[in-house]
Scaffold this motif. Structure first.
Motif: not given
Lengths: 93, 93, 93, 93
Positions: C46-47, C49-50, C53, C93, D43, D46-47, D50, D93
């Motif tokens: 997730t980090k 991907l962030q 972004s 998100s 996004s 990522t969602k 999550q 995160s």
């Protein structure tokens, strides 16, 4: 004079409401209210702060950054790098 | 009596400091301070609220949820479902 | 031609590494690995991907938005509104 | 045997779909698609990650943590501290 100056009163009103939410959290803790209920109210305050951030950032892009970009050069680069860093802090907080 | 009752004074102190941060934000907006500086302070307040949430949730798991789990049955299931929902709100806020 | 075109290979490399992380997650689940270890690896993906972004957004501000702002008018307003909306989705998100 | 073992197939399916989303992101970057459209798809991925995390954590609380809490003692304390740390990573995160 900054991007948000035109909406200053609206922002102050929102921040005063958030201050009230944080005082409400103190009352909840003082009265030993149920943890989950306290957590729900903290999420509400956090979302309200986040919404203020997104509003200020939008104004900042619309005014300060757009003006710097129109001027171009190093000032434009710096303003955009600064805005990107602020977005990064916002996403990670 | 809840999970956080033993640390009540510490939580109240942290919430009062956050209230001070939100009042500081109002002063910054009143004084037309630079948008990026306001955003940095909002990130600090948001992180402080998030840390309070994580602390309360930890106490909640240690006390309320652990006790319900020890008793078992439907109460245990409900407490865990409730904690999961609160974690979801926290992650998404 | 977009803001990120110059760094296309670097972005593709990062996305391929994230694809590998997601395949690694599948192996962990297939091998019944410990939940907490799976969660730690999901946080890492997730980090990553962030971070992609935030990189793309920075390029977007530097190129597409800065150029539109330099031209001014309605196109500038639209580009900034669009960027603000994307930042909002990213933060939430 | 872990909390999520019963839903293993469903989790694998979700992770394979996320892998597909990340491959889709690579295609978008290869085809020079518009930055904002790439951001929207990130996004979404990522969602989805999550949501997998929140699902795994819920199973973990329901099974591993609840069982440890029922046994009590140091194992219970350790499992809860470990879960709290994972929740903290997830929130940040």
């Amino acid at each position: 004079m900054h991007g948000y100056t035109g909406d200053k009163d609206a922002y102050l009103k929102r921040l005063r409401r958030i201050e009230g939410q944080v005082r409400g959290l103190q009352r909840m803790v003082e009265n030993d209210e149920y943890c989950i209920d306290v957590l729900t109210q903290i999420s509400a305050a956090t979302k309200a702060l986040q919404a203020v951030s997104l509003g200020l950032l939008d104004e900042h892009l619309k005014h300060c950054v757009a003006q710097a970009a129109a001027e171009g050069g190093q000032v434009a680069d710096e303003k955009i790098a600064e805005a990107s860093a602020a977005i990064g802090r916002l996403v990670r907080s």
